[in-house]
Design an enzyme around this catalytic site. Structure first.
Site, short mmCIF file in Angstrom:
data_model
loop_
_atom_site.label_atom_id
_atom_site.label_comp_id
_atom_site.label_asym_id
_atom_site.label_seq_id
_atom_site.Cartn_x
_atom_site.Cartn_y
_atom_site.Cartn_z
N ASN A 1 -15.10 16.32 -26.37
CA ASN A 1 -15.30 14.99 -27.06
C ASN A 1 -16.74 15.10 -27.51
O ASN A 1 -17.71 16.05 -26.99
CB ASN A 1 -14.94 14.06 -25.97
CG ASN A 1 -15.21 12.49 -26.72
OD1 ASN A 1 -15.34 12.40 -27.83
ND2 ASN A 1 -14.89 11.48 -25.93
N THR A 2 -17.12 14.31 -28.29
CA THR A 2 -18.55 14.14 -28.72
C THR A 2 -19.00 12.67 -28.38
O THR A 2 -18.07 11.75 -28.40
CB THR A 2 -18.63 14.31 -30.21
OG1 THR A 2 -18.13 13.19 -30.98
CG2 THR A 2 -18.03 15.54 -30.85
N HIS A 3 -20.16 12.55 -28.07
CA HIS A 3 -20.79 11.32 -27.86
C HIS A 3 -22.28 11.30 -28.67
O HIS A 3 -22.98 12.31 -28.54
CB HIS A 3 -21.03 10.99 -26.22
CG HIS A 3 -21.44 9.53 -26.11
ND1 HIS A 3 -20.51 8.62 -26.24
CD2 HIS A 3 -22.57 9.18 -25.45
CE1 HIS A 3 -21.45 7.70 -25.90
NE2 HIS A 3 -22.45 7.99 -25.33
N ASP B 1 -12.69 14.75 -19.16
CA ASP B 1 -12.26 14.83 -17.72
C ASP B 1 -11.83 13.24 -17.39
O ASP B 1 -11.73 12.60 -18.39
CB ASP B 1 -13.22 15.02 -16.55
CG ASP B 1 -14.44 14.08 -16.29
OD1 ASP B 1 -15.35 14.38 -15.67
OD2 ASP B 1 -14.45 13.10 -17.16
N GLY C 1 -13.13 10.86 -16.38
CA GLY C 1 -13.82 9.58 -16.40
C GLY C 1 -14.19 9.17 -17.79
O GLY C 1 -13.50 9.91 -18.79
#
Ligand code: GRF
Length: 193
Positions: free
Chosen positions: A106-108, A140, A142
């Site tokens: 994922n990217t943030h 994961d 979270g």
């Protein structure tokens, strides 16, 4: 090396992957795009690139676990080597993670662990940091909490608005994501001896 990309919005991160996959000799392909809602530009971008799309909405009051199982099946049908969450606004659940947990990134638009959640750029601006950036990480159970794979620093400039800052971050985020995907695809093709 095949990807499935999960989207919820404009799809500029997806577009970067589609453009790179279309280049001769690309080390990866985009096998499918799965969206959690219809009517988003990301779906048009996938269709324009001839990539199969699936819309898998989480309808009001529907069973979250059933939705997660359906998402898992939709992704599995493309038999991906890697799942890329690119602006996807849903948390994947236990069924999905059991099947794809080790190969979903994922990217943030912030330097995790700072400013997790839905408003990374806004939170960074509000806090007054001078440097923020983008993070690519392994998904994961979270929220924005998995193993960090790569980061890029992006300056906060005087007069920045949330949108100005987020667009500047997205420029770095697109390149960071592409670099990580190419690195993972290359490693898969040439396992360390
Ligand atoms: C990206 O910055 C992503 O990290 C965040 O929203 C943006 C998605 O942009 N969750 P797009 O839909 O790829 O244009």
């Amino acid at each position: 090396f095949g990807l499935v990309v999960l989207v919820s919005g404009t799809g500029t991160l997806l577009q970067t992957l589609l453009d790179a996959a279309a280049e001769p000799g690309s080390v990866f392909a985009v096998r499918g795009v799965v969206a959690d809602r219809d009517g988003i530009a990301a779906l048009d971008r996938a269709a324009a690139a001839g990539v199969p799309t699936v819309v898998h909405p989480l309808t009001k009051g529907s069973d979250r676990a059933a939705w997660d199982a359906g998402l898992t099946e939709a992704v599995a049908r493309c038999d991906p080597d890697l799942v890329v969450s690119a602006g996807f606004m849903k948390l994947v659940g236990a069924t999905f993670l059991a099947r794809f947990g080790g190969r979903t990134i994922n990217t943030h638009p912030a330097l995790l662990p700072s400013f997790p959640g839905m408003h990374g750029p806004r939170d960074a601006l509000a806090h007054g940091v001078k440097i923020t950036g983008a993070t690519v990480f392994q998904v994961d159970e979270g929220v924005d909490s998995g193993r960090i794979l790569a980061q890029a620093a992006v300056p906060v400039l005087d007069g920045d608005t949330e949108d100005l800052l987020h667009e500047r971050i997205k420029v770095a985020e697109r390149q960071l994501l592409l670099d990580v995907v190419r690195d993972l695809a290359t490693r898969a093709a040439h396992p360390a001896h």
